[in-house]
Design a protein around this motif. Structure first.
Motif, PDB file in Angstrom:
ATOM      1  N   PRO A 130      53.260  50.268  32.129  1.00  0.00           N
ATOM      2  CA  PRO A 130      53.281  49.346  31.097  1.00  0.00           C
ATOM      3  C   PRO A 130      54.524  48.295  31.385  1.00  0.00           C
ATOM      4  O   PRO A 130      54.447  47.196  30.973  1.00  0.00           O
ATOM      5  N   ALA A 131      55.696  48.612  32.350  1.00  0.00           N
ATOM      6  CA  ALA A 131      56.613  47.669  32.844  1.00  0.00           C
ATOM      7  C   ALA A 131      55.928  46.643  33.389  1.00  0.00           C
ATOM      8  O   ALA A 131      56.560  45.391  33.498  1.00  0.00           O
ATOM      9  N   LEU A 132      55.106  46.992  34.527  1.00  0.00           N
ATOM     10  CA  LEU A 132      54.402  45.919  35.203  1.00  0.00           C
ATOM     11  C   LEU A 132      53.675  44.994  34.120  1.00  0.00           C
ATOM     12  O   LEU A 132      53.610  43.863  34.563  1.00  0.00           O
ATOM     13  N   TRP A 133      52.995  45.367  33.208  1.00  0.00           N
ATOM     14  CA  TRP A 133      52.259  44.202  32.253  1.00  0.00           C
ATOM     15  C   TRP A 133      53.151  43.700  31.494  1.00  0.00           C
ATOM     16  O   TRP A 133      53.091  42.418  31.349  1.00  0.00           O
ATOM     17  N   ALA A 157      48.614  58.800  45.542  1.00  0.00           N
ATOM     18  CA  ALA A 157      49.017  57.524  45.252  1.00  0.00           C
ATOM     19  C   ALA A 157      48.056  56.293  44.993  1.00  0.00           C
ATOM     20  O   ALA A 157      47.045  56.548  45.328  1.00  0.00           O
ATOM     21  N   PHE A 158      48.324  55.240  44.218  1.00  0.00           N
ATOM     22  CA  PHE A 158      47.370  54.340  44.073  1.00  0.00           C
ATOM     23  C   PHE A 158      48.020  52.869  43.651  1.00  0.00           C
ATOM     24  O   PHE A 158      48.890  52.720  43.297  1.00  0.00           O
ATOM     25  N   ASP A 159      47.200  51.789  44.036  1.00  0.00           N
ATOM     26  CA  ASP A 159      47.660  50.623  43.500  1.00  0.00           C
ATOM     27  C   ASP A 159      47.203  50.200  42.308  1.00  0.00           C
ATOM     28  O   ASP A 159      45.930  50.405  41.820  1.00  0.00           O
ATOM     29  N   TYR A 160      47.931  49.447  41.590  1.00  0.00           N
ATOM     30  CA  TYR A 160      47.378  49.100  40.113  1.00  0.00           C
ATOM     31  C   TYR A 160      48.039  47.617  39.944  1.00  0.00           C
ATOM     32  O   TYR A 160      49.106  47.170  40.406  1.00  0.00           O
ATOM     33  N   ALA A 161      47.161  46.839  39.411  1.00  0.00           N
ATOM     34  CA  ALA A 161      47.483  45.422  39.225  1.00  0.00           C
ATOM     35  C   ALA A 161      47.048  44.828  37.908  1.00  0.00           C
ATOM     36  O   ALA A 161      46.047  45.355  37.242  1.00  0.00           O
ATOM     37  N   CYS A 162      48.030  44.118  37.706  1.00  0.00           N
ATOM     38  CA  CYS A 162      47.587  43.221  36.068  1.00  0.00           C
ATOM     39  C   CYS A 162      47.271  41.950  36.760  1.00  0.00           C
ATOM     40  O   CYS A 162      48.097  41.234  37.149  1.00  0.00           O
ATOM     41  N   ALA A 198      50.972  43.419  41.499  1.00  0.00           N
ATOM     42  CA  ALA A 198      50.422  44.576  41.762  1.00  0.00           C
ATOM     43  C   ALA A 198      51.578  45.526  42.457  1.00  0.00           C
ATOM     44  O   ALA A 198      52.701  45.165  42.903  1.00  0.00           O
ATOM     45  N   ALA A 199      51.514  46.926  42.184  1.00  0.00           N
ATOM     46  CA  ALA A 199      52.428  47.725  42.713  1.00  0.00           C
ATOM     47  C   ALA A 199      51.900  49.057  42.997  1.00  0.00           C
ATOM     48  O   ALA A 199      50.762  49.617  42.634  1.00  0.00           O
ATOM     49  N   ARG A 200      52.472  49.945  43.564  1.00  0.00           N
ATOM     50  CA  ARG A 200      51.922  51.360  44.031  1.00  0.00           C
ATOM     51  C   ARG A 200      52.654  52.265  42.928  1.00  0.00           C
ATOM     52  O   ARG A 200      53.977  52.517  42.712  1.00  0.00           O
ATOM     53  N   PHE A 201      51.684  53.255  42.602  1.00  0.00           N
ATOM     54  CA  PHE A 201      51.987  54.145  41.610  1.00  0.00           C
ATOM     55  C   PHE A 201      51.512  55.653  42.209  1.00  0.00           C
ATOM     56  O   PHE A 201      50.865  55.609  43.290  1.00  0.00           O
ATOM     57  N   GLY A 202      52.177  56.704  41.618  1.00  0.00           N
ATOM     58  CA  GLY A 202      51.621  58.034  41.924  1.00  0.00           C
ATOM     59  C   GLY A 202      51.522  58.601  40.500  1.00  0.00           C
ATOM     60  O   GLY A 202      51.731  58.258  39.545  1.00  0.00           O
TER      61      GLY A 202
END
Length: 279
Positions: free
Chosen positions: A154-157, A187-192, A142-146
């Motif tokens: 895509p880099a997190l994936w 801002a929001f959290d996104y997780a793979c 998981a990481a924080r994005f905006g």
């Protein structure tokens, strides 16, 4: 009128008043999380960022026209001191209020123009189903994005692809994207992640993500994964409000189809949107 257009209409007519996300959400009959997500997807800025940019842009125009009292311009833009106004102005435009008044032009300033308030006339996207899902236990990254950094997802994936073989006790082999909830600043959290059994332990560097039992509306995104933001926009800005549904403060699930190709980004995604009862 879509909820983002409603919000824009209110903002543009009340820029000289206090504008809070919570109050805008009430006026649009959705939750703050819902409005924040829809606005960011549609406008590319957070609600607060857009309001700040519009107020400072209007202030810059007044200064370039020769406004005599900088403090009065600051007050009208919502700043209680000359120092606070100067800091915000410098961060937004890279110059000072005094300099803009001195040169008498806004040329070269990156102003925030009023967003288009004409509604999208494309047919509203419709859900393909509705389902209640029990609580889920997932393991992933998981990481924080905006709004300005969503292109880094895509880099997190890519990082998750290296971690995936190390995740044990997978209940479903197909990875899931978790988007949100969204904060006031966009801002929001996104997780793979991937669903695992209750006893599963995460490998080093991974996180355990607990998703509560929820009711979901299910939508389809058929195009390339890079265009999914357009589908989100239509769901959040039109489809949910038209039916009186609003987004709670929890993540949306992006479920890749079994035939999804992580190499090409093609294959289709089901978007599971958690819903609250109508407000």
């Amino acid at each position: 009128m879509s909820i983002v257009k409603q919000a824009l209409w209110i903002i543009e007519r009340h820029l000289d008043r206090e504008l809070r996300l919570a109050d805008l959400a009430v006026a649009c009959r959705v939750t703050p999380t819902h409005l924040s997500h829809a606005f960011s997807q549609s406008i590319g800025q957070s609600v607060t960022g857009y309001i700040r940019g519009r107020r400072l842009s209007r202030a810059a125009e007044r200064l370039a026209a020769g406004a005599a009292d900088i403090m009065q311009v600051a007050l009208e833009a919502g700043y209680g001191s000359h120092e606070a106004f100067t800091r915000a102005f410098g961060k937004e435009f890279g110059t000072t209020p005094e300099k803009v008044r001195e040169i008498g032009t806004i040329a070269g300033l990156h102003l925030t123009a009023a967003a288009d308030m004409i509604d999208d006339l494309r047919p509203t996207i419709r859900p393909i189903g509705r389902k209640r899902s029990s609580g889920l236990r997932m393991v992933g990254l998981a990481a924080r994005f905006g709004p300005a950094t969503m292109h880094e997802i895509p880099a997190l994936w890519h990082r998750f692809a290296s971690l995936y073989p190390l995740i044990e006790n997978r209940r479903d082999p197909v990875p899931v994207g978790l988007a949100g909830p969204f904060a006031e600043d966009g801002a929001f959290d996104y997780a793979c992640a991937v669903e695992v059994s209750a006893e599963a332990e995460p490998p080093t560097g991974a996180a355990v993500l607990e998703i509560p039992t929820s009711d979901y509306l299910i939508f389809r995104h058929q195009g390339h994964v890079a265009t999914v933001s357009g589908t989100y926009k239509r769901i959040l800005d039109q489809a949910l409000p038209e039916q009186g549904w609003t987004l709670p403060h929890q993540p949306i699930l992006e479920r890749h189809d079994n035939g999804f190709d992580v190499g090409t980004g093609e294959g289709g995604i089901s978007i599971w949107v958690p819903i609250n009862s109508p407000l």
